[in-house]
Scaffold this motif. Structure first.
Motif, PDB file in Angstrom:
ATOM      1  N   TYR A 165      11.754   3.588   2.754  1.00 52.59           N
ATOM      2  CA  TYR A 165      11.803   5.044   2.833  1.00 52.59           C
ATOM      3  C   TYR A 165      12.735   5.551   1.743  1.00 52.59           C
ATOM      4  CZ  TYR A 165      12.966   9.663   4.827  1.00 52.59           C
ATOM      5  OH  TYR A 165      13.176  11.014   5.032  1.00 52.59           O
ATOM      6  N   ILE A 166      12.234   6.482   0.933  1.00 48.26           N
ATOM      7  CA  ILE A 166      13.054   7.096  -0.111  1.00 48.26           C
ATOM      8  C   ILE A 166      13.188   8.574   0.219  1.00 48.26           C
ATOM      9  CG2 ILE A 166      13.321   7.578  -2.565  1.00 48.26           C
ATOM     10  CD1 ILE A 166      11.571   5.174  -3.174  1.00 48.26           C
ATOM     11  N   ALA A 167      14.405   9.015   0.408  1.00 51.45           N
ATOM     12  CA  ALA A 167      14.664  10.409   0.750  1.00 51.45           C
ATOM     13  C   ALA A 167      14.929  11.225  -0.509  1.00 51.45           C
ATOM     14  CB  ALA A 167      15.866  10.501   1.683  1.00 51.45           C
ATOM     15  N   ALA A 168      14.476  12.471  -0.467  1.00 47.30           N
ATOM     16  CA  ALA A 168      14.762  13.430  -1.545  1.00 47.30           C
ATOM     17  C   ALA A 168      14.505  12.815  -2.912  1.00 47.30           C
ATOM     18  CB  ALA A 168      16.199  13.931  -1.435  1.00 47.30           C
ATOM     19  N   SER A 169      13.268  12.441  -3.161  1.00 44.30           N
ATOM     20  CA  SER A 169      12.926  11.712  -4.380  1.00 44.30           C
ATOM     21  C   SER A 169      13.317  12.475  -5.643  1.00 44.30           C
ATOM     22  CB  SER A 169      11.432  11.401  -4.397  1.00 44.30           C
ATOM     23  OG  SER A 169      10.675  12.598  -4.333  1.00 44.30           O
ATOM     24  N   ILE A 209       0.850  -1.186   0.000  1.00 44.14           N
ATOM     25  CA  ILE A 209       0.000   0.000   0.000  1.00 44.14           C
ATOM     26  C   ILE A 209       0.891   1.243   0.000  1.00 44.14           C
ATOM     27  CG2 ILE A 209      -1.677   1.333   1.342  1.00 44.14           C
ATOM     28  CD1 ILE A 209      -2.687  -1.284   2.492  1.00 44.14           C
ATOM     29  N   PRO A 210       0.593   2.288  -0.823  1.00 43.36           N
ATOM     30  CA  PRO A 210      -0.520   2.323  -1.767  1.00 43.36           C
ATOM     31  C   PRO A 210      -0.177   1.592  -3.066  1.00 43.36           C
ATOM     32  CG  PRO A 210       0.712   4.357  -1.893  1.00 43.36           C
ATOM     33  CD  PRO A 210       1.366   3.525  -0.808  1.00 43.36           C
ATOM     34  N   ALA A 211      -1.157   1.399  -3.916  1.00 44.47           N
ATOM     35  CA  ALA A 211      -0.902   0.773  -5.216  1.00 44.47           C
ATOM     36  C   ALA A 211      -0.191   1.736  -6.153  1.00 44.47           C
ATOM     37  CB  ALA A 211      -2.219   0.304  -5.845  1.00 44.47           C
ATOM     38  N   ALA A 212      -0.470   3.019  -5.990  1.00 38.36           N
ATOM     39  CA  ALA A 212       0.174   4.040  -6.819  1.00 38.36           C
ATOM     40  C   ALA A 212       0.374   5.293  -5.984  1.00 38.36           C
ATOM     41  CB  ALA A 212      -0.662   4.361  -8.054  1.00 38.36           C
ATOM     42  N   LEU A 213       1.436   6.014  -6.322  1.00 44.40           N
ATOM     43  CA  LEU A 213       1.788   7.203  -5.547  1.00 44.40           C
ATOM     44  C   LEU A 213       2.475   8.205  -6.466  1.00 44.40           C
ATOM     45  CD1 LEU A 213       2.085   8.506  -2.696  1.00 44.40           C
ATOM     46  CD2 LEU A 213       4.272   7.322  -2.511  1.00 44.40           C
ATOM     47  N   SER A 214       2.025   9.458  -6.405  1.00 42.44           N
ATOM     48  CA  SER A 214       2.675  10.534  -7.161  1.00 42.44           C
ATOM     49  C   SER A 214       3.137  11.600  -6.184  1.00 42.44           C
ATOM     50  CB  SER A 214       1.696  11.152  -8.171  1.00 42.44           C
ATOM     51  OG  SER A 214       1.412  10.257  -9.215  1.00 42.44           O
ATOM     52  N   VAL A 215       4.379  11.983  -6.308  1.00 43.50           N
ATOM     53  CA  VAL A 215       4.933  12.997  -5.414  1.00 43.50           C
ATOM     54  C   VAL A 215       5.757  13.995  -6.217  1.00 43.50           C
ATOM     55  CG1 VAL A 215       5.014  11.406  -3.453  1.00 43.50           C
ATOM     56  CG2 VAL A 215       7.028  11.691  -4.912  1.00 43.50           C
ATOM     57  N   PRO A 216       5.874  15.232  -5.747  1.00 44.73           N
ATOM     58  CA  PRO A 216       6.760  16.182  -6.416  1.00 44.73           C
ATOM     59  C   PRO A 216       8.213  15.872  -6.088  1.00 44.73           C
ATOM     60  CG  PRO A 216       5.689  17.216  -4.541  1.00 44.73           C
ATOM     61  CD  PRO A 216       5.090  15.867  -4.679  1.00 44.73           C
ATOM     62  N   GLU A 217       9.070  16.208  -6.997  1.00 42.44           N
ATOM     63  CA  GLU A 217      10.500  15.974  -6.811  1.00 42.44           C
ATOM     64  C   GLU A 217      10.987  16.601  -5.503  1.00 42.44           C
ATOM     65  OE1 GLU A 217      12.754  17.506 -10.035  1.00 42.44           O
ATOM     66  OE2 GLU A 217      14.692  16.790  -9.280  1.00 42.44           O
ATOM     67  N   GLY A 218      11.855  15.872  -4.804  1.00 46.16           N
ATOM     68  CA  GLY A 218      12.432  16.379  -3.573  1.00 46.16           C
ATOM     69  C   GLY A 218      11.744  15.899  -2.309  1.00 46.16           C
ATOM     70  N   GLU A 219      10.540  15.391  -2.461  1.00 47.30           N
ATOM     71  CA  GLU A 219       9.820  14.913  -1.274  1.00 47.30           C
ATOM     72  C   GLU A 219      10.382  13.594  -0.783  1.00 47.30           C
ATOM     73  OE1 GLU A 219       5.269  16.591  -1.038  1.00 47.30           O
ATOM     74  OE2 GLU A 219       5.684  14.450  -0.958  1.00 47.30           O
ATOM     75  N   ASN A 220      10.255  13.388   0.525  1.00 43.09           N
ATOM     76  CA  ASN A 220      10.551  12.089   1.111  1.00 43.09           C
ATOM     77  C   ASN A 220       9.267  11.258   1.079  1.00 43.09           C
ATOM     78  OD1 ASN A 220      13.101  13.162   1.821  1.00 43.09           O
ATOM     79  ND2 ASN A 220      12.262  13.940   3.756  1.00 43.09           N
ATOM     80  N   LEU A 221       9.389   9.957   0.934  1.00 42.22           N
ATOM     81  CA  LEU A 221       8.191   9.133   0.865  1.00 42.22           C
ATOM     82  C   LEU A 221       8.420   7.764   1.497  1.00 42.22           C
ATOM     83  CD1 LEU A 221       8.379   6.907  -1.805  1.00 42.22           C
ATOM     84  CD2 LEU A 221       8.782   9.126  -2.864  1.00 42.22           C
ATOM     85  N   VAL A 222       7.298   7.121   1.830  1.00 40.06           N
ATOM     86  CA  VAL A 222       7.353   5.802   2.452  1.00 40.06           C
ATOM     87  C   VAL A 222       6.420   4.854   1.712  1.00 40.06           C
ATOM     88  CG1 VAL A 222       6.881   4.477   4.546  1.00 40.06           C
ATOM     89  CG2 VAL A 222       7.895   6.758   4.715  1.00 40.06           C
ATOM     90  N   LEU A 223       6.958   3.698   1.376  1.00 38.04           N
ATOM     91  CA  LEU A 223       6.159   2.633   0.778  1.00 38.04           C
ATOM     92  C   LEU A 223       5.980   1.533   1.826  1.00 38.04           C
ATOM     93  CD1 LEU A 223       7.916   2.400  -2.709  1.00 38.04           C
ATOM     94  CD2 LEU A 223       6.055   3.905  -1.992  1.00 38.04           C
TER      95      LEU A 223
END
Lengths: 112, 118
Positions: free
Chosen positions: A76-80, A7-21
């Protein structure tokens, strides 16, 4: 039977954001857990592998954690970056067996 | 690093023909290779486990007479889709374990084969 859910199945983020899958699995008797990256129409690239006795692994901007007792892992992906856009799969292997059980993946899009 | 080569990368064939897919470990010996299938927007599902010099072990629901697997050497496994039909159209991926690397059961994946049956 081991079931792996992402979760989630799909994710869109702006460049530079940190994110968690997120990845969850139903049977905690695992040998290890891996996170893979798959580009469209391509094979798999291994990103991180966590042995069942470990809590986390780090590689560059990526950090994967494992909570075996609760059946959960996070990537966790930093600074995407736009180049991070791909489908991310988690997979677990069972103790005493070689085959991998894959999740359904999270399709990540990083918007420039 | 361990490299697995899969060939062909793409194949289009007519219904009823047979298609062979090769999976090679280029710089290591693989006692065990795996064959997975991936339908669009779905995850990978294990089809069979191939052990060098012995018969493959098929997962439940996978027809062994339709998906013939041969693992004749420590560096090569082949998957033959016999009498292919449109429902066999899928993405097939192989993986291999390096038996000497001491890396446990880490699997190295090929780039996959896109099969389209007309």
């Amino acid at each position: 039977k081991q079931e792996v859910t992402q979760i989630p199945a799909a994710l869109s983020v702006p460049e530079g954001e940190n994110l968690v899958l997120n990845c969850s699995f139903t049977d905690s008797a695992i040998y290890n857990l891996q996170w893979f990256r798959q580009d469209p129409g391509k094979g798999l690239t291994s990103l991180l592998l966590i042995q069942s006795s470990q809590r986390e692994q780090t590689s560059g901007r990526l950090n994967a954690s494992l909570d075996k007792s609760s059946g959960r892992s996070t990537l966790y992906i930093a600074a995407s970056q736009p180049g991070d856009s791909a489908t991310y799969l988690c997979a677990v292997s069972k103790a005493g067996a070689n085959n991998l059980f894959f999740g359904t993946g999270t399709r990540l899009t990083v918007i420039p | 690093g361990a490299v697995v080569s899969q060939h062909p990368s793409r194949v289009i064939c007519k219904s009823g023909t047979s298609v062979k897919i090769e999976c090679r470990s280029l710089d290591f010996q693989a006692t065990t290779m795996f064959w997975y299938r991936q339908f669009p927007k779905k995850s990978l599902m294990l089809m069979a486990t191939s052990n060098e010099g012995s018969k493959a072990t098929y997962e439940q629901g996978v027809e062994k007479d339709k998906f013939l697997i041969n693992h004749a050497s420590l560096t090569l496994s082949t998957l033959t889709v016999t009498s292919a039909h449109p429902e066999d159209s899928s993405f097939y991926i192989c993986s291999a374990i390096d038996r000497l690397a001491g890396t446990g059961n880490i699997q190295y994946f090929g780039a996959g084969t896109r099969l389209s049956v007309l």
